[in-house]
Enzyme design. Structure first.
Site, PDB file in Angstrom:
ATOM      1  N   LYS A 217      33.198  44.321  51.394  1.00 54.78           N
ATOM      2  CA  LYS A 217      32.810  43.024  50.810  1.00 54.78           C
ATOM      3  C   LYS A 217      31.401  43.089  50.204  1.00 54.78           C
ATOM      4  O   LYS A 217      31.169  42.669  49.066  1.00 54.78           O
ATOM      5  CB  LYS A 217      32.860  41.951  51.908  1.00 54.78           C
ATOM      6  CG  LYS A 217      32.246  40.636  51.529  1.00 54.78           C
ATOM      7  CD  LYS A 217      33.057  39.953  50.471  1.00 54.78           C
ATOM      8  CE  LYS A 217      32.293  38.847  49.785  1.00 54.78           C
ATOM      9  NZ  LYS A 217      33.089  38.181  48.764  1.00 54.78           N
ATOM     10  N   CYS A 271      26.752  34.361  46.595  1.00 51.87           N
ATOM     11  CA  CYS A 271      27.306  35.664  47.006  1.00 51.87           C
ATOM     12  C   CYS A 271      26.522  36.818  46.404  1.00 51.87           C
ATOM     13  O   CYS A 271      25.862  37.574  47.110  1.00 51.87           O
ATOM     14  CB  CYS A 271      28.755  35.762  46.549  1.00 51.87           C
ATOM     15  SG  CYS A 271      29.696  34.326  47.043  1.00 51.87           S
TER      16      CYS A 271
HETATM   17  N1  SAJ Z   1      26.456  36.918  35.689  1.00 49.03           N
HETATM   18  C1  SAJ Z   1      25.681  37.429  34.680  1.00 49.03           C
HETATM   19  N2  SAJ Z   1      26.256  38.344  33.844  1.00 49.03           N
HETATM   20  C2  SAJ Z   1      27.555  38.735  33.969  1.00 49.03           C
HETATM   21  C3  SAJ Z   1      28.318  38.205  35.005  1.00 49.03           C
HETATM   22  C4  SAJ Z   1      27.750  37.285  35.857  1.00 49.03           C
HETATM   23  O1  SAJ Z   1      24.510  37.102  34.525  1.00 49.03           O
HETATM   24  O2  SAJ Z   1      27.987  39.554  33.157  1.00 49.03           O
HETATM   25  C5  SAJ Z   1      25.876  35.934  36.625  1.00 49.03           C
HETATM   26  C6  SAJ Z   1      26.536  34.563  36.539  1.00 49.03           C
HETATM   27  O3  SAJ Z   1      26.014  33.798  35.514  1.00 49.03           O
HETATM   28  C7  SAJ Z   1      26.229  34.015  37.915  1.00 49.03           C
HETATM   29  C8  SAJ Z   1      26.254  35.251  38.800  1.00 49.03           C
HETATM   30  O4  SAJ Z   1      26.110  36.357  37.939  1.00 49.03           O
HETATM   31  O5  SAJ Z   1      24.932  33.448  37.967  1.00 49.03           O
HETATM   32  C9  SAJ Z   1      27.491  35.436  39.628  1.00 49.03           C
HETATM   33  O6  SAJ Z   1      28.631  34.976  38.954  1.00 49.03           O
HETATM   34  P1  SAJ Z   1      30.069  35.659  38.991  1.00 49.03           P
HETATM   35  O7  SAJ Z   1      30.966  34.757  38.245  1.00 49.03           O
HETATM   36  O8  SAJ Z   1      30.024  37.061  38.540  1.00 49.03           O
HETATM   37  O9  SAJ Z   1      30.433  35.745  40.541  1.00 49.03           O
HETATM   38  P2  SAJ Z   1      30.479  34.646  41.744  1.00 49.03           P
HETATM   39  O10 SAJ Z   1      29.160  34.694  42.461  1.00 49.03           O
HETATM   40  O11 SAJ Z   1      30.974  33.335  41.313  1.00 49.03           O
HETATM   41  O12 SAJ Z   1      31.618  35.281  42.682  1.00 49.03           O
HETATM   42  C10 SAJ Z   1      31.421  36.579  43.199  1.00 49.03           C
HETATM   43  C11 SAJ Z   1      32.653  37.428  42.856  1.00 49.03           C
HETATM   44  N3  SAJ Z   1      32.384  38.820  43.157  1.00 49.03           N
HETATM   45  C12 SAJ Z   1      32.605  39.814  42.251  1.00 49.03           C
HETATM   46  O13 SAJ Z   1      32.975  39.592  41.129  1.00 49.03           O
HETATM   47  C13 SAJ Z   1      32.342  41.201  42.738  1.00 49.03           C
HETATM   48  C14 SAJ Z   1      33.856  36.923  43.655  1.00 49.03           C
HETATM   49  O14 SAJ Z   1      34.973  37.754  43.439  1.00 49.03           O
HETATM   50  C15 SAJ Z   1      33.505  36.880  45.150  1.00 49.03           C
HETATM   51  O15 SAJ Z   1      34.586  36.389  45.921  1.00 49.03           O
HETATM   52  C16 SAJ Z   1      32.343  35.953  45.332  1.00 49.03           C
HETATM   53  O16 SAJ Z   1      31.215  36.490  44.597  1.00 49.03           O
HETATM   54  C17 SAJ Z   1      32.033  35.862  46.812  1.00 49.03           C
HETATM   55  O17 SAJ Z   1      32.428  34.845  47.432  1.00 49.03           O
HETATM   56  O18 SAJ Z   1      31.490  36.825  47.374  1.00 49.03           O
END
Ligand code: SAJ
Length: 419
Positions: A217, A271
């Site tokens: 995780k 996360c």
């Molecule tokens: N972000 C960027 N650039 C990107 C992708 C994301 O700046 O290319 C930023 C987003 O704007 C945001 C943050 O990263 O601020 C996280 O967003 P996200 O949509 O990538 O992920 P979360 O935090 O909503 O959910 C994550 C997911 N983990 C992964 O993709 C490895 C999800 O699958 C998990 O279940 C979740 O964390 C969790 O609960 O751990």
């Protein structure tokens, strides 16, 4: 006597947040009697009325049905059940150490009602070794039961670590379709836990041990954080050498083995911006790249702040329209949001010159109101302002007419308006 592993008439889900509530509603929709537990009275009252306290596609309808069918009830205390699923938060302390107090409290609340044949699943993100420590704690509290301890003997209850990995905004779809990693304290515990997920899971269950599943995780989110840090660092490099990062990345991504993520104003949520610290805490000397990535992502909001302040200085009388406060697009979630942090910092310095826009929430967060920022819809905010700071790539913002943005100073942290 062997364990009764196949009957889940009643399942208790402890912690009815972003993961617990959808999981509870999904189990209830498959005919399981679900006893949802939350320490927050307001959450219990809301769910008891068939309503939801979080915005997530299709969750409202599912919860409403589950409650009206009688399969889902919410309560403040834990009652006996066949299985207990712990989905409570694990925040970071001020010194960036994982705080597993809520997981411990949830486990302690199960102890008095635990019966032979029960299954306990921890889904909350936890440091490596937590599941073993929780089992040892329960063993101390319930000396009449035999707990799984890796010695290979038969246990009275099963305990497994089964992390959630669903993406907010797609939770219900991903809960059903994503494969799951099931970390049993013993292989029998893992098999028992798989049977619970079989109730609604269309993806595969991959059985492993609890320690590995705990690190799986953390690894997933740290991997993502490191890759976002690469994109964020590139955006700083491009700014320094005067190249448009949004033109650069798609060109680099034409290479068949390159897939650079998107730079942004920083990394938010509960996360990705938190979990890598669990790894750093466990192995500080080894986790050098993971720590540096975190530092790069944490520093990105300051870079955006600097850009916004410079623009405000040049345009000394005008206001700035700050589009988006949530931590990512198309959700109302403000947790650890870099956008909210940036707008709050600007508002604290510039008061009503700051106009905040967030279509997914109905009133401004208290910290912005207190700092004197104004809150309005996107078009009015753009109309009033000489500077437009795009912080979140909400769908609505992508549809703003280019004419509206003419003659404005644009700071686009997401590359939404690059064409
Ligand atoms: N972000 C960027 N650039 C990107 C992708 C994301 O700046 O290319 C930023 C987003 O704007 C945001 C943050 O990263 O601020 C996280 O967003 P996200 O949509 O990538 O992920 P979360 O935090 O909503 O959910 C994550 C997911 N983990 C992964 O993709 C490895 C999800 O699958 C998990 O279940 C979740 O964390 C969790 O609960 O751990």
């Amino acid at each position: 006597m062997s364990l009764q592993v196949n009957s889940f008439k009643t399942v208790s889900v402890i912690g009815l947040g972003y993961i617990g509530l959808p999981t509870a509603a999904l189990l209830a929709s498959r005919g399981v009697r679900v006893l949802g537990v939350d320490v927050n009275k307001k959450v219990v009252e809301t769910i008891s009325k068939g309503q939801v306290h979080i915005v997530e596609p299709d969750l409202d309808g599912l919860v409403q049905k589950a409650v009206s069918s009688g399969n889902l009830t919410a309560q403040g205390k834990v009652s006996p059940a066949d299985a207990f699923v712990i989905t409570v938060p694990t925040p970071l302390t001020a010194s960036r150490e994982p705080d597993v107090t809520y997981v411990q409290q949830a486990a302690r609340s199960i102890a008095p009602v635990l019966e032979r044949g029960n299954l306990i699943i921890i889904e909350s993100t936890v440091p490596v070794g937590t599941t073993e420590r929780i089992a040892a704690m329960l063993a101390r509290l319930r000396k009449d039961l035999v707990f799984p301890d890796g010695s290979g003997g038969k246990a009275d209850v099963s305990i497994a670590y089964c992390p959630e990995r669903v993406l907010p905004g797609r939770i219900l779809t991903e809960l059903v379709h994503n494969d799951r990693c099931i970390g049993g304290l013993t292989p029998a515990c893992a098999r028992h836990a798989c049977r619970l997920y079989d109730i609604f899971l269309q993806g595969q269950c991959h059985q492993s041990n609890a320690r590995s599943a705990e690190l799986v995780k953390l690894t997933e989110n740290a991997y993502r954080d490191v890759n976002i840090a690469f994109a964020n660092e590139l955006s700083l490099i491009c700014d320094h050498v005067d190249i448009n990062v949004w033109d650069l990345i798609p060109l680099a991504n034409l290479h068949p083995r390159v897939n650079i993520l998107q730079p942004g104003p920083g990394v938010g949520g509960h996360c990705i911006s938190v979990d890598p610290w669990f790894i750093v805490d466990a192995a500080p000397k080894q986790a050098r790249l993971i720590r540096t990535a975190r530092e790069i992502n944490e520093a990105k909001p300051n870079f955006v702040l600097r850009k916004a302040k410079e623009a405000l200085k040049r345009n000394s009388a005008g206001s700035i329209a700050c589009l988006g406060l949530s931590f990512k697009p198309n959700v109302d979630d403000l947790r650890n949001s870099p956008s909210l942090h940036i707008v709050r910092k600007l508002a604290e310095q510039h008061g009503d010159r700051i106009i905040a826009v967030e279509p997914y929430i109905s009133k401004p967060p208290a910290c912005l109101a207190k700092a004197g920022a104004r809150f309005m819809d996107a078009l009015s905010a753009i109309d009033e302002s000489g500077i437009v700071l795009l912080l979140v790539d909400h769908r609505q913002f992508g549809m703003i007419d280019a004419n509206q943005l003419q003659k404005k100073t644009i700071i686009d942290t997401r590359g939404l308006w690059r064409h």
